[in-house]
Design an enzyme around this catalytic site. Structure first.
Site, PDB file in Angstrom:
ATOM      1  CG  ASP A 468      -2.216   0.785   0.959  1.00  0.00           C
ATOM      2  OD1 ASP A 468      -2.283   1.280  -0.043  1.00  0.00           O
ATOM      3  OD2 ASP A 468      -3.124   0.387   1.523  1.00  0.00           O
ATOM      4  CG  ASP A 535      -8.745   2.808  -0.832  1.00  0.00           C
ATOM      5  OD1 ASP A 535      -8.748   1.484  -1.165  1.00  0.00           O
ATOM      6  OD2 ASP A 535      -8.341   3.501  -0.296  1.00  0.00           O
TER       7      ASP A 535
END
EC number: 3.2.1.22
Length: 713
Positions: A468, A535
Site C-alpha cells: 500500500d 478504494d
C-alpha cells in the site's frame, strides 16, 4: 544518409525519410529539409492513401528537449510550454537504422547537435501487439556537463493529415481524470474548447499541458491521452509508463495537432537534470497506437501491450485465483483469533489467498495508521506468534498474504525519528499528513527493508504481498540537482527494490495498491501481479470505476472488491458479486454472520467467476449505455461485454443505477457468430433472453446486476 523521396507530390516543406508497415499501422518518418528536423506520423495502413497531400504543416520533432542556456521558445509560450526551444532546433537528423531480434523490430533514429550531444529515439514493435513502445536516450559526449530541463519520451504530429486546413469541428482530446475513489473518468473535449485553434496569423503557440506532480502517478489524470479525428473515425493514443511526475502536451502552431509526453519539465515538475561527460539519461517508456474505431477499442490496444511484462508473474496466478482481504472485516484489527476464524469459514470456498491487512504490527497505545515503519508483529494481537496464525491459514487450504506500506513511516513509529534516512525538502524531513518517507537511495534503507520485509516474507512463507502507499512525496526532495530529479531517482529506487524482491522471492504474488488506484500506470503494473482498482470498496459506483479501468489496465490485473455485509439483501449481494466480474475477484466483509441463503448467492458467484476467468484474462471489452454523470449518485445503466480472444465465449455484465430506466436493455453483438446462453448469474434468470443475435435484459429496477455467459455453436 538514406535516400529521401518526395511523398506523393507533397509540398517541399517536408520529405519522407522512411516508412514501415507494422501489422495494421503505418509509420512514416518525415524530414523538414531546411531544419533537418525529423517527425513521426502514425496512420492506419488501409487509410494511408487517403492522406491529403496538399495539407501543409511543420514537421513536429521526434524529441522535445530543453537545455539550460539555450533560448526559450517564443510565441507567448513561457510558463505554458517548453516545446520547440532553441535546443530542439539544434538537434539535426544524423542516421536511422533497424534492428530485429526474436521479439520484434526496433527502429533507432539518431539526432545530434554541434555540442556533441546525441539523442537516440527508439521505437520498438512486437508483432503480437497493436501498439509501439517508444523511448528516448540523451547522451552527453561533450567534455563539459549539460543541464536538461525538459525531455520527452515521445512526440507525434500531423493530426489530422486527412484534410487540408485546420479542420474545424472535427478534432477532440480524450483523457482520463482521476481522484481517490473516483478513478478513470473519461473526459472528451473539443480542440476548440481547449482554445487550440491556430490564430488568424499562425502566430503564437497553443498548448494544453497536463499531468501529475508527485509519487502518485494516477492522481488528477492517468498518464494517457488520445486525439480523435471524428470525421474519419481515427484515433491516435499514447500512454506513459512512469511512477513519478509526468506530463503530456497537446500543442498547436499551425494546421496540425501534436501530442507529446514524458518527464514533467522544469516549469511543470520542478525538474532539472545534470549529465556529466559520457553520462546518459533514459526517459520513461511510452506506448503509441493509431486505429479506426471507438475510443474503448483503441485504448485496449495500449492496455494489451502491458501483458508483455507479465511473463514474470508466478505460476499460481495463471487462473486468476480469488482473494479474500480481511480489512473490511476487522478494520485494522487483525488477530490470531479472527484470522483463524476467517480461514475456517473460507475452507473449501474456492478462494486462494487470505490477506492479513493493516494493523498486524500495532503496539500498545498506537493505531495502525500511526505505527508503520517498525514492522514488529503485535504480541497483543498474535500472542502465540505469527507462525501459529500462518499455520491456521495454510491448514484451511489458503495461501497467506500480508500488508505493508513499506515506503513510509508513521509518527508513532521509532523509524519516524530516523530522519537521516528519510527524504528531506529544504533540509527538513518531508512530512505529508501523518507520514514520512524512506530514502530508497540510501543503502541503509534498502538493507533495513530487506530485513523487515523480504526476510519477514521468507521467514513466514507468505505467498502474497499487498504493498500500500497512502501519501504523495509532492514536488520532490533534496539531495540532487532539483526536486523533480530527486523524486525521479526515489521512484526509480523503489522500483529497483521491487525488482530485488521479485528476484529473491520469484513465487511471491505482489499487489500494487496506493489508496486504491493511485498507481495504475504501466511501470508499476509491470512489476506486480495485480492492483487494487479503487478504494470505493462498498460503494454503488464500483462497476462504473471498474469499467473505466478497462481503458487503462488489463482486467486480469484489476482487483475489484465485493464487501459482503450481514445486512445485505440478496439483490445487493448479487450486485456486489457481479462487480467483481469486471476484473479480479476480491472478497471481504461479515463472513462469520452471513445466512445460508446469502452464502448461496456468494458461492454461485464464485463458481460463475471461475467459469469466466479465461475471458477476463484474455479478451476484449465493449461498453454500452449512457454517460454516467454523478458517480456518487449514479443514474442510468451500463453493460460491459467481454469477448474471449478466439470469440468462442462472450461475457455480458449488466448494471442498473438510479433514475429513469428502460424496461429492457438490448445488446447487439459487435460481430457475426451464432451463440447460445451457457450460464446466467442473476436473481431472476428469466429476465435474460437471447433472441436472433440480440441479448435482451428485462430490467428489475434500481441497482440490480446480472451477468451472462454466451458460448459459440
Amino acid at each position: 544518409m538514406p535516400d529521401i523521396r518526395l511523398k506523393r507530390g507533397i509540398s517541399l516543406l517536408k520529405q519522407l525519410l522512411s516508412e514501415f508497415t507494422l501489422n495494421d499501422m503505418k509509420l512514416e518518418y518525415w524530414m523538414q529539409p531546411s531544419s533537418q528536423q525529423v517527425g513521426l506520423l502514425l496512420l492506419p495502413v488501409h487509410l494511408a492513401e487517403k492522406v491529403d497531400v496538399a495539407k501543409e504543416y511543420a514537421v513536429d520533432p521526434l524529441i522535445q528537449v530543453k537545455l539550460i542556456g539555450d533560448d526559450y521558445p517564443g510565441g507567448f509560450s513561457q510558463g505554458k510550454t517548453m516545446r520547440n526551444s532553441q535546443s530542439v532546433l539544434g538537434f539535426k537528423y544524423d542516421s536511422q537504422y533497424v534492428m530485429e531480434d526474436e521479439k520484434g523490430k526496433h527502429i533507432v533514429t539518431l539526432l545530434k547537435n554541434d555540442r556533441k550531444h546525441i539523442i537516440e529515439h527508439k521505437l520498438s514493435y512486437y508483432p503480437e501487439f497493436a501498439a509501439c513502445e517508444v523511448g528516448t536516450t540523451f547522451i552527453n559526449q561533450n567534455t563539459e556537463a549539460v543541464q536538461l530541463e525538459m525531455l520527452s519520451s515521445f512526440s507525434m504530429g500531423g493530426m489530422t493529415p486527412f484534410r487540408a486546413g485546420d479542420t474545424p469541428a472535427s478534432l477532440v482530446l480524450h483523457r482520463m481524470r482521476s481522484k481517490w475513489s473516483n478513478e478513470g473518468r473519461l473526459e472528451t473535449l473539443a480542440i476548440e474548447d481547449l482554445q487550440l485553434e491556430p490564430s488568424w496569423a499562425k502566430f503564437g503557440v497553443q498548448s494544453e499541458r497536463f499531468g501529475q506532480v508527485g509519487s502518485m502517478p494516477v492522481r488528477g489524470y492517468f498518464p494517457w491521452a488520445a486525439i480523435e479525428d471524428t470525421k474519419m473515425n481515427i484515433i491516435w493514443a499514447a500512454q506513459l509508463a512512469h511512477a513519478a511526475s509526468w506530463q503530456m502536451e497537446v500543442y498547436r502552431r499551425d494546421d496540425a495537432i501534436c501530442l507529446s509526453g514524458g518527464l514533467a519539465d522544469r516549469e511543470f515538475g520542478h525538474w532539472v537534470k545534470t549529465l556529466k561527460p559520457n553520462e546518459r539519461l533514459v526517459s520513461p517508456k511510452a506506448y503509441l497506437t493509431v486505429a479506426e474505431g471507438h475510443i474503448d477499442q483503441v485504448a485496449q490496444r495500449l492496455t494489451a501491450i502491458q501483458a508483455k511484462a507479465l511473463s514474470r508473474i508466478p505460476e499460481v496466478e495463471k487462473d486468476l485465483p480469488i482473494i479474500f482481504n480481511e480489512f473490511c472485516t476487522t478494520w485494522g484489527n487483525p488477530s490470531h483469533d479472527n484470522i483463524s476464524n476467517i480461514a475456517k469459514k473460507l475452507e473449501g470456498k474456492g478462494i486462494t489467498y487470505l490477506v492479513i491487512d493493516a494493523g498486524w504490527y500495532i503496539e500498545e497505545g498506537k493505531s495502525w495508521e500511526s505505527n508503520m515503519g517498525d514492522w514488529n508483529v503485535s504480541p497483543q494481537l498474535f500472542p502465540q506468534g505469527l507462525e501459529a496464525t500462518i499455520q491456521e491459514i495454510r491448514k484451511n487450504g489458503l495461501i497467506p498474504g500480508i500488508w505493508f506500506e513499506l515506503e513510509t513511516c508513521g509518527p508513532l513509529a521509532d523509524s519516524y525519528a530516523r530522519t537521516e534516512h528519510l527524504l528531506h525538502r529544504d533540509g527538513i524531513p518531508i512530512t505529508s499528513g501523518a507520514r514520512r518517507f524512506w530514502d530508497f537511495k540510501d543503502p541503509y534503507v534498502v538493507e533495513y527493508l530487506t530485513e523487515k520485509v523480504i526476510r519477514f516474507i521468507q521467514k513466514y512463507e507468505f505467498g502474497y504481498l499487498k504493498i500500500d502507499y497512502n501519501e504523495t512525496i509532492g514536488i520532490g526532495c533534496d539531495g540532487v540537482e532539483s526536486m523533480g530529479e530527486g523524486l525521479r531517482q526515489q521512484m526509480e529506487a523503489v522500483e529497483a527494490f521491487l525488482q530485488k524482491m521479485q528476484k529473491e522471492i520469484p513465487e511471491l504474488v505482489i499487489e500494487n495498491c496506493s489508496s486504491g488506484g493511485h498507481r495504475l500506470e504501466p511501470s508499476m503494473m509491470g512489476l506486480t501481479s495485480m492492483a487494487s482498482f479503487s478504494d470505493a470498496h462498498e460503494e454503488l459506483e464500483i462497476p462504473i470505476i471498474a469499467a473505466n479501468l478497462h481503458r487503462a489496465i488489463l482486467p486480469r490485473q484489476s482487483q475489484i472488491w465485493a464487501v459482503l455485509r450481514k445486512t445485505d439483501s440478496l439483490h445487493r449481494l448479487t450486485y456486489s458479486m457481479v462487480n467483481t466480474f469486471l476484473g479480479r475477484m476480491c472478497l471481504s466483509g461479515d463472513i462469520y454472520d452471513l445466512e445460508e441463503e446469502q452464502w448461496k448467492v456468494i458461492d454461485e458467484g464464485i463458481r460463475f467467476y471461475k467459469k469466466i476467468s479465461t475471458i477476463i484474462k484474455e479478451g476484449f471489452s465493449y461498453r454500452y449505455g449512457p454517460t454516467i454523470n454523478s458517480y456518487r449518485h449514479p443514474e442510468g445503466w451500463q453493460a460491459v461485454m467481454r469477448v474471449s480472444s478466439d470469440r468462442s465465449q462472450v461475457l455480458v455484465i449488466f448494471h442498473t443505477f438510479g433514475g429513469h430506466l428502460p424496461e429492457q436493455i438490448d445488446i447487439q453483438l459487435p460481430f457475426d457468430g451464432t451463440y447460445v446462453i451457457d450460464s446466467i448469474y442473476s436473481e431472476d434468470q428469466q429476465r435474460i433472453k437471447l433472441q436472433e443475435g440480440m441479448l435482451v435484459y428485462h430490467t428489475q429496477g434500481e441497482f440490480h446486476a446480472a451477468a451472462v455467459l454466451l458460448a459459440s455453436v
